[in-house]
Design a protein around this motif. Structure first.
Motif, PDB file in Angstrom:
ATOM      1  N   MET A   1      19.586  47.735  43.414  1.00 13.32           N
ATOM      2  CA  MET A   1      20.694  47.005  44.009  1.00 13.32           C
ATOM      3  C   MET A   1      21.826  46.905  42.994  1.00 13.32           C
ATOM      4  O   MET A   1      21.603  46.582  41.840  1.00 13.32           O
ATOM      5  N   GLU A   2      23.044  47.180  43.432  1.00 16.06           N
ATOM      6  CA  GLU A   2      24.179  47.132  42.521  1.00 16.06           C
ATOM      7  C   GLU A   2      24.636  45.693  42.288  1.00 16.06           C
ATOM      8  O   GLU A   2      24.357  44.795  43.074  1.00 16.06           O
ATOM      9  N   ASN A   3      25.335  45.502  41.194  1.00 14.90           N
ATOM     10  CA  ASN A   3      25.807  44.172  40.836  1.00 14.90           C
ATOM     11  C   ASN A   3      27.112  43.876  41.574  1.00 14.90           C
ATOM     12  O   ASN A   3      28.127  44.501  41.314  1.00 14.90           O
ATOM     13  N   ASN A   4      27.086  42.933  42.503  1.00 15.90           N
ATOM     14  CA  ASN A   4      28.271  42.564  43.277  1.00 15.90           C
ATOM     15  C   ASN A   4      28.904  41.282  42.792  1.00 15.90           C
ATOM     16  O   ASN A   4      29.755  40.718  43.465  1.00 15.90           O
ATOM     17  N   ARG A   5      28.501  40.805  41.637  1.00 17.65           N
ATOM     18  CA  ARG A   5      28.986  39.527  41.140  1.00 17.65           C
ATOM     19  C   ARG A   5      30.474  39.588  40.792  1.00 17.65           C
ATOM     20  O   ARG A   5      30.965  40.592  40.283  1.00 17.65           O
ATOM     21  N   LEU A   6      31.185  38.502  41.070  1.00 16.64           N
ATOM     22  CA  LEU A   6      32.589  38.390  40.668  1.00 16.64           C
ATOM     23  C   LEU A   6      32.644  37.634  39.341  1.00 16.64           C
ATOM     24  O   LEU A   6      32.148  36.515  39.241  1.00 16.64           O
ATOM     25  N   TYR A   7      33.257  38.240  38.359  1.00 12.16           N
ATOM     26  CA  TYR A   7      33.367  37.623  37.046  1.00 12.16           C
ATOM     27  C   TYR A   7      34.724  36.956  36.877  1.00 12.16           C
ATOM     28  O   TYR A   7      35.689  37.288  37.563  1.00 12.16           O
ATOM     29  N   LYS A   8      34.812  36.032  35.959  1.00 12.36           N
ATOM     30  CA  LYS A   8      36.057  35.326  35.666  1.00 12.36           C
ATOM     31  C   LYS A   8      37.165  36.315  35.286  1.00 12.36           C
ATOM     32  O   LYS A   8      38.319  36.140  35.661  1.00 12.36           O
ATOM     33  N   ARG A   9      36.827  37.354  34.543  1.00 13.81           N
ATOM     34  CA  ARG A   9      37.830  38.320  34.085  1.00 13.81           C
ATOM     35  C   ARG A   9      38.468  39.089  35.247  1.00 13.81           C
ATOM     36  O   ARG A   9      39.514  39.694  35.092  1.00 13.81           O
ATOM     37  N   GLU A  10      37.847  39.051  36.430  1.00 13.24           N
ATOM     38  CA  GLU A  10      38.378  39.744  37.605  1.00 13.24           C
ATOM     39  C   GLU A  10      39.334  38.872  38.420  1.00 13.24           C
ATOM     40  O   GLU A  10      39.939  39.356  39.374  1.00 13.24           O
ATOM     41  N   LYS A  11      39.469  37.614  38.058  1.00 12.93           N
ATOM     42  CA  LYS A  11      40.356  36.715  38.775  1.00 12.93           C
ATOM     43  C   LYS A  11      41.730  36.708  38.106  1.00 12.93           C
ATOM     44  O   LYS A  11      41.838  36.721  36.893  1.00 12.93           O
ATOM     45  N   LEU A  12      42.745  36.680  38.909  1.00 12.67           N
ATOM     46  CA  LEU A  12      44.120  36.677  38.413  1.00 12.67           C
ATOM     47  C   LEU A  12      44.531  35.236  38.173  1.00 12.67           C
ATOM     48  O   LEU A  12      44.763  34.483  39.119  1.00 12.67           O
ATOM     49  N   CYS A  13      44.622  34.829  36.913  1.00  7.04           N
ATOM     50  CA  CYS A  13      44.886  33.431  36.566  1.00  7.04           C
ATOM     51  C   CYS A  13      46.205  33.234  35.834  1.00  7.04           C
ATOM     52  O   CYS A  13      46.755  32.147  35.858  1.00  7.04           O
ATOM     53  N   SER A  14      46.689  34.250  35.178  1.00 10.92           N
ATOM     54  CA  SER A  14      47.885  34.127  34.348  1.00 10.92           C
ATOM     55  C   SER A  14      49.129  33.856  35.195  1.00 10.92           C
ATOM     56  O   SER A  14      49.432  34.591  36.133  1.00 10.92           O
ATOM     57  N   HIS A  15      49.842  32.798  34.845  1.00 10.45           N
ATOM     58  CA  HIS A  15      51.064  32.431  35.565  1.00 10.45           C
ATOM     59  C   HIS A  15      52.092  33.561  35.475  1.00 10.45           C
ATOM     60  O   HIS A  15      52.763  33.886  36.458  1.00 10.45           O
ATOM     61  N   THR A  16      52.195  34.168  34.311  1.00 12.63           N
ATOM     62  CA  THR A  16      53.129  35.280  34.106  1.00 12.63           C
ATOM     63  C   THR A  16      52.758  36.474  34.974  1.00 12.63           C
ATOM     64  O   THR A  16      53.629  37.091  35.597  1.00 12.63           O
ATOM     65  N   ALA A  17      51.481  36.802  35.031  1.00 20.46           N
ATOM     66  CA  ALA A  17      51.022  37.943  35.827  1.00 20.46           C
ATOM     67  C   ALA A  17      51.254  37.698  37.322  1.00 20.46           C
ATOM     68  O   ALA A  17      51.632  38.612  38.056  1.00 20.46           O
ATOM     69  N   VAL A  18      51.049  36.475  37.767  1.00 18.52           N
ATOM     70  CA  VAL A  18      51.257  36.140  39.180  1.00 18.52           C
ATOM     71  C   VAL A  18      52.737  36.257  39.535  1.00 18.52           C
ATOM     72  O   VAL A  18      53.105  36.834  40.566  1.00 18.52           O
ATOM     73  N   ASN A  19      53.604  35.732  38.674  1.00 19.41           N
ATOM     74  CA  ASN A  19      55.046  35.841  38.927  1.00 19.41           C
ATOM     75  C   ASN A  19      55.498  37.295  38.953  1.00 19.41           C
ATOM     76  O   ASN A  19      56.302  37.693  39.804  1.00 19.41           O
ATOM     77  N   LEU A  20      54.979  38.093  38.042  1.00 27.79           N
ATOM     78  CA  LEU A  20      55.311  39.513  37.987  1.00 27.79           C
ATOM     79  C   LEU A  20      54.809  40.231  39.243  1.00 27.79           C
ATOM     80  O   LEU A  20      55.497  41.094  39.796  1.00 27.79           O
ATOM     81  N   LEU A  21      53.622  39.859  39.705  1.00 26.04           N
ATOM     82  CA  LEU A  21      53.040  40.454  40.900  1.00 26.04           C
ATOM     83  C   LEU A  21      53.939  40.224  42.112  1.00 26.04           C
ATOM     84  O   LEU A  21      54.256  41.163  42.855  1.00 26.04           O
ATOM     85  N   PHE A  22      54.387  38.990  42.319  1.00 24.60           N
ATOM     86  CA  PHE A  22      55.201  38.694  43.490  1.00 24.60           C
ATOM     87  C   PHE A  22      56.639  39.188  43.341  1.00 24.60           C
ATOM     88  O   PHE A  22      57.320  39.423  44.335  1.00 24.60           O
ATOM     89  N   ALA A  23      57.100  39.378  42.112  1.00 24.73           N
ATOM     90  CA  ALA A  23      58.461  39.876  41.901  1.00 24.73           C
ATOM     91  C   ALA A  23      58.536  41.396  42.066  1.00 24.73           C
ATOM     92  O   ALA A  23      59.502  41.913  42.619  1.00 24.73           O
ATOM     93  N   GLN A  24      57.506  42.117  41.596  1.00 23.30           N
ATOM     94  CA  GLN A  24      57.564  43.581  41.571  1.00 23.30           C
ATOM     95  C   GLN A  24      56.530  44.258  42.450  1.00 23.30           C
ATOM     96  O   GLN A  24      56.481  45.486  42.497  1.00 23.30           O
ATOM     97  N   GLY A  25      55.692  43.491  43.138  1.00 34.38           N
ATOM     98  CA  GLY A  25      54.585  44.080  43.879  1.00 34.38           C
ATOM     99  C   GLY A  25      54.985  44.689  45.211  1.00 34.38           C
ATOM    100  O   GLY A  25      56.030  44.401  45.769  1.00 34.38           O
ATOM    101  N   LYS A  26      54.100  45.554  45.707  1.00 36.62           N
ATOM    102  CA  LYS A  26      54.238  46.146  47.035  1.00 36.62           C
ATOM    103  C   LYS A  26      53.354  45.355  47.988  1.00 36.62           C
ATOM    104  O   LYS A  26      52.449  44.643  47.570  1.00 36.62           O
ATOM    105  N   SER A  27      53.588  45.525  49.284  1.00 37.58           N
ATOM    106  CA  SER A  27      52.868  44.739  50.267  1.00 37.58           C
ATOM    107  C   SER A  27      52.204  45.629  51.311  1.00 37.58           C
ATOM    108  O   SER A  27      52.717  46.693  51.644  1.00 37.58           O
TER     109      SER A  27
END
Length: 130
Positions: free
Chosen positions: A1-27
């Motif tokens: 069975m493969e590992n389907n666990r979600l790790y903390k490092r996979e969550k988007l937490c950085s305020h800067t990264a979130v702002n950049l995502l919504f400013a430059q991201g595609k939808s």
């Protein structure tokens, strides 16, 4: 069975990264979900980071928002293998925000089906990018 666990490092937490995502991201939209994503340079620790948003304006009760957040997270957890290998092969990284659009709760089966379609759209977009 493969590992389907979600790790903390996979969550988007950085305020800067979130702002950049919504400013430059595609939808991409597959009702009742909308994905905003941003492709960047390769990250060794986590090629894909995600964020889930259930707007208070759409779902007024906290219980409903928590329920939908769990459903969306579970749908992503079980189907992320549609996205992660493609990102790793392209030697890129992706930040993704999943936003719930409907005014009422939707059953898990529909959320999972739409999540699969969204992840395939994102994978196709990454493949088409130079």
């Amino acid at each position: 069975m493969e590992n389907n666990r979600l790790y903390k490092r996979e969550k988007l937490c950085s305020h800067t990264a979130v702002n950049l995502l919504f400013a430059q991201g595609k939808s991409a939209i597959c009702y009742p979900l909308r994905a905003v994503f941003r492709v960047g340079d390769a990250r060794p620790e986590a090629p894909v980071r995600f964020l889930i948003t259930i707007p208070k304006k759409k779902i007024r009760k906290a219980v409903g928002r928590v329920l939908l957040r769990r459903r969306v997270r579970e749908a992503y957890r079980l189907n992320r293998n549609l996205l992660v290998p493609a990102v790793a092969d392209a030697e890129k990284s992706v930040d993704v925000a999943f936003i719930y659009l409907s005014n009422e709760p939707v059953h898990y089966a529909e959320i999972e089906q739409r999540m699969q379609a969204l992840l395939q759209k994102i994978t196709k977009s990454i493949a088409d990018e130079p």
